[in-house]
Design an enzyme around this catalytic site. Structure first.
Site, PDB file in Angstrom:
ATOM      1  N   HIS A 109     -15.260  -4.767  -8.532  1.00 23.12           N
ATOM      2  CA  HIS A 109     -13.984  -4.282  -8.248  1.00 23.12           C
ATOM      3  C   HIS A 109     -13.359  -4.838  -6.973  1.00 23.12           C
ATOM      4  O   HIS A 109     -12.364  -5.488  -6.655  1.00 23.12           O
ATOM      5  CB  HIS A 109     -13.441  -3.013  -8.475  1.00 23.12           C
ATOM      6  CG  HIS A 109     -13.934  -1.940  -7.581  1.00 23.12           C
ATOM      7  ND1 HIS A 109     -15.126  -1.471  -7.700  1.00 23.12           N
ATOM      8  CD2 HIS A 109     -13.292  -1.371  -6.373  1.00 23.12           C
ATOM      9  CE1 HIS A 109     -15.416  -0.680  -6.812  1.00 23.12           C
ATOM     10  NE2 HIS A 109     -14.196  -0.463  -5.922  1.00 23.12           N
ATOM     11  N   LYS A 144     -13.731  -8.852  -1.502  1.00 21.74           N
ATOM     12  CA  LYS A 144     -13.709  -8.695  -0.035  1.00 21.74           C
ATOM     13  C   LYS A 144     -14.638  -9.424   0.580  1.00 21.74           C
ATOM     14  O   LYS A 144     -14.211  -9.657   2.211  1.00 21.74           O
ATOM     15  CB  LYS A 144     -14.097  -7.287   0.201  1.00 21.74           C
ATOM     16  CG  LYS A 144     -12.816  -6.058   0.106  1.00 21.74           C
ATOM     17  CD  LYS A 144     -13.571  -4.825   0.567  1.00 21.74           C
ATOM     18  CE  LYS A 144     -12.312  -3.720   0.283  1.00 21.74           C
ATOM     19  NZ  LYS A 144     -12.971  -2.347   0.391  1.00 21.74           N
ATOM     20  N   HIS A 183      -5.824  -1.998  -7.527  1.00 22.68           N
ATOM     21  CA  HIS A 183      -4.923  -1.413  -6.450  1.00 22.68           C
ATOM     22  C   HIS A 183      -3.717  -1.019  -7.074  1.00 22.68           C
ATOM     23  O   HIS A 183      -2.652  -0.788  -6.330  1.00 22.68           O
ATOM     24  CB  HIS A 183      -4.913  -2.078  -5.260  1.00 22.68           C
ATOM     25  CG  HIS A 183      -6.363  -1.796  -4.294  1.00 22.68           C
ATOM     26  ND1 HIS A 183      -6.483  -0.437  -3.860  1.00 22.68           N
ATOM     27  CD2 HIS A 183      -7.251  -2.525  -4.056  1.00 22.68           C
ATOM     28  CE1 HIS A 183      -7.681  -0.635  -3.356  1.00 22.68           C
ATOM     29  NE2 HIS A 183      -8.274  -1.876  -3.385  1.00 22.68           N
ATOM     30  N   ASP A 226     -12.966   5.118  -8.223  1.00 24.70           N
ATOM     31  CA  ASP A 226     -13.188   4.764  -7.002  1.00 24.70           C
ATOM     32  C   ASP A 226     -12.806   5.724  -5.976  1.00 24.70           C
ATOM     33  O   ASP A 226     -13.406   5.946  -5.016  1.00 24.70           O
ATOM     34  CB  ASP A 226     -12.398   3.348  -6.812  1.00 24.70           C
ATOM     35  CG  ASP A 226     -12.905   2.562  -5.469  1.00 24.70           C
ATOM     36  OD1 ASP A 226     -13.916   2.872  -5.085  1.00 24.70           O
ATOM     37  OD2 ASP A 226     -12.127   1.829  -5.012  1.00 24.70           O
TER      38      ASP A 226
HETATM   39 FE   LIG Z   1     -10.395  -2.456  -3.432  1.00 27.57          FE
HETATM   40 FE   LIG Z   2     -14.672   1.196  -3.583  1.00 30.75          FE
END
Ligand SMILES: [Fe+2]
Ligand SMILES: [Fe+2]
Ligand SMILES: Nc1nc2c(ncn2[C@@H]2O[C@H](COP(=O)(O)OP(=O)(O)OP(=O)(O)O)[C@@H](O)[C@H]2O)c(=O)[nH]1
Ligand SMILES: [Mg+2]
Lengths: 354, 163
Positions: A205, A209, A261, A289
């Site tokens: 997920h 990043k 998110h 999460d």
């Molecule tokens: Fe995230």
């Molecule tokens: Fe995470």
């Protein structure tokens, strides 16, 4: 007894016919072939007499059914089904008994099964052997598939560990998220395959990043508004990296990345959609999460006691979290805890970070 | 002498006939010769101080070619549910069979026999299967009709449960 009924039967060497007499006897109406004496009875009760109590056990059991045939049900017929007798003279042979009411009398017919039956046996033998082979092949395929799956999983987790090594996402964390999500999906009635998919997809997920510059991703202090805006592109970055594919597990991973998110009340990012518009997989992962991040220690924060975590999350039901998914998560919390404590080992990660 | 009827139940090719042959005649054959219908064998065993004559009803494996007639089970004192440890599907079949007959023979002693224990390499019952077995409330014995392992035991154990 009417001779015409027996007409055909009398000539057959495969059949012996009886009529019921005083119990426990049946009277033999036809000549007795050798097999009859070898397999069924030596007629110890007197010539021409079949003594039920001395008959083979299978036949005795059939007499119970035969004797229940009502006298007035003329023509009704029941069969014993096939049975096997063994003799020294002839080895194993197959038999079948039938009972019928004829002229108000209970009639018993014992038949030694011949070549037709041997053919049928052969057919079923072949069919059963084929079935065994099929079963074995299916088993092998299933096992191979599992091995391939496990390999995929290992590759994914290792690459993720490498990519997440910079920030705080450890390989154990992402693995746990996969396992929690799978547990919840199972309870929600997902298919085996879909459950497998979310277990592999959920860990990806945050893969977006790796597209965020280090000076933002690793910045110790507060992010500026501008930096936040960049940080908040990671769902789309990840979705792009994983998207455009025909592979179901990657499609799911892409969608999870894009929507993890979002919030149930529509106040999340990047799209600000809410409720059922957010794909279910992403609603599951959001809960998994947050739970895992809170109960564990991070560089910038201490672990929060689990009870507090659950209370905090409960307060977010209908806001951040989907009520039904959260309810499901709670209903398997024991299993979640087991997964959590069984998956603390981060050796892969340390190796890769070294 | 007391007689006791014991039924051998399970899907095809799990080794029902082989177990009976090992127990009664001390022989084993690798060749698969499927049973059609029923074969009844007898064996006299000791039970405490008594002798008991066991009537062993070896019944054709229930599968898509065959359904067991309930009449065959009449008067049974106990039964062995046989599964093949190398075939998980045979375990499901055994569990199904039990639930089918348990309503009529609620109190009849029975054991789950996991046969072919000699085939270590192909043995493939998973933790999940073991859980299934436990939740179906079975007592399990693993046997090999080939080597004879536990074959006497499983019958002796069942006779003890019956008396
Ligand atoms: Fe995230
Ligand atoms: Fe995470
Ligand atoms: N290796 C091994 N093979 C076995 C064992 N028991 C049975 N077999 C083999 O498994 C096959 C089936 O055995 P059977 O005894 O005929 O099985 P069944 O349950 O009577 O089968 P049906 O009569 O078709 O219902 C045969 O090829 C046997 O040789 C065992 O303990 N070990
Ligand atoms: Mg058989």
């Amino acid at each position: 007894m009417d001779e015409s009924f027996l007409g055909g039967l009398l000539e057959s060497n495969d059949i012996v016919v009886f009529k019921k007499s005083m119990l426990p006897y049946f009277l033999r109406l036809t000549p007795a072939p050798d097999w009859y004496f070898n397999f069924i009875t030596k007629e110890e009760g007197g010539e021409g007499c079949l003594d039920i109590d001395l008959a083979p056990p299978f036949l005795q059991n059939f007499f119970v059914d035969a004797l229940q045939l009502p006298r007035e049900s003329e023509g009704a017929q029941i069969s014993s089904g096939v049975w096997i007798q063994e003799s020294e003279e002839e080895g194993e042979c197959y038999f079948e008994a039938k009972s019928t009411i004829y002229g108000g009398t209970l009639v018993l017919i014992i038949k030694k099964l011949g070549p037709d039956f041997v053919n049928r046996h052969q057919q079923i033998q072949v069919a059963r052997e084929r079935e065994l082979v099929n079963e074995k092949l299916e088993r092998l395929v299933r096992q191979r598939t599992l091995e391939v799956r496990q390999r995929e999983e290992e590759i994914i987790l290792r690459l993720l560990a490498a990519s997440g090594a910079k920030d705080d996402e450890t390989s154990a964390h992402v693995r746990r998220i996969g396992l929690y999500s799978a547990e919840v999906a199972k309870l929600l009635g997902w298919s085996h395959e879909q459950v497998d998919n979310i277990r592999l997809a959920a860990p990806m997920h945050d893969i977006g990043k790796i597209g965020i510059p280090d000076h933002i991703l690793l910045k110790p202090g507060r992010l500026t508004e501008e930096e936040w805006a960049i940080m908040r592109t990671h769902p789309e970055l990840g979705a792009e990296m994983l998207g455009n594919t025909d592979i179901p597990v990657l499609q799911m991973a892409s969608s999870i990345s894009l929507y993890h998110h979002e919030r149930y009340d529509g106040a999340g990012y990047p799209l600000g959609i809410g409720g059922e518009q957010i794909p279910l997989a992403a609603r599951i992962v959001a809960i998994a999460d947050v739970y895992d991040a809170l109960v564990h220690e991070r560089v910038y924060k201490q672990a929060v006691p689990e009870k507090t975590v659950l209370d905090m999350m409960q307060a977010q039901v209908g806001k951040h979290f989907d009520p039904i998914v959260f309810q499901t998560f709670l209903s398997c919390i024991d299993q979640i805890r087991r997964i959590c404590s069984a998956n603390q080992d981060d050796r892969h990660n340390h190796l890769l970070m070294a | 002498m007391k007689q006791r009827k014991i039924c051998m139940l399970g899907t095809s090719s799990v080794g029902k006939t082989s177990l009976v042959r090992r127990f009664v005649q001390s022989v084993f054959s690798e060749k698969y010769h499927t049973t059609l219908g029923v074969k009844v064998d007898k064996k006299v065993v000791k039970s405490g101080d008594d002798l008991v004559c066991l009537m062993l009803w070896d019944i054709e494996g229930e599968d898509r070619f065959y359904r067991i007639k309930q009449n065959y089970l009449r008067g049974l004192a106990g039964y062995l549910l046989v599964a093949d440890g190398t075939r998980p599907a045979s375990l499901d079949a055994a569990i199904r069979l039990k639930s089918n007959i348990a309503s009529t023979f609620r109190d009849a002693p029975h054991l789950l026999v996991l046969n072919k224990s000699d085939l270590h390499d192909e043995w493939c019952l998973q933790a999940e299967d073991i859980k299934k077995i436990a939740s179906a409330g079975f007592t399990v014995v693993s046997t090999s009709a080939k080597t004879g392992e536990n074959v006497e035991n499983v019958f002796t154990k069942l006779v003890q449960l019956i008396n």
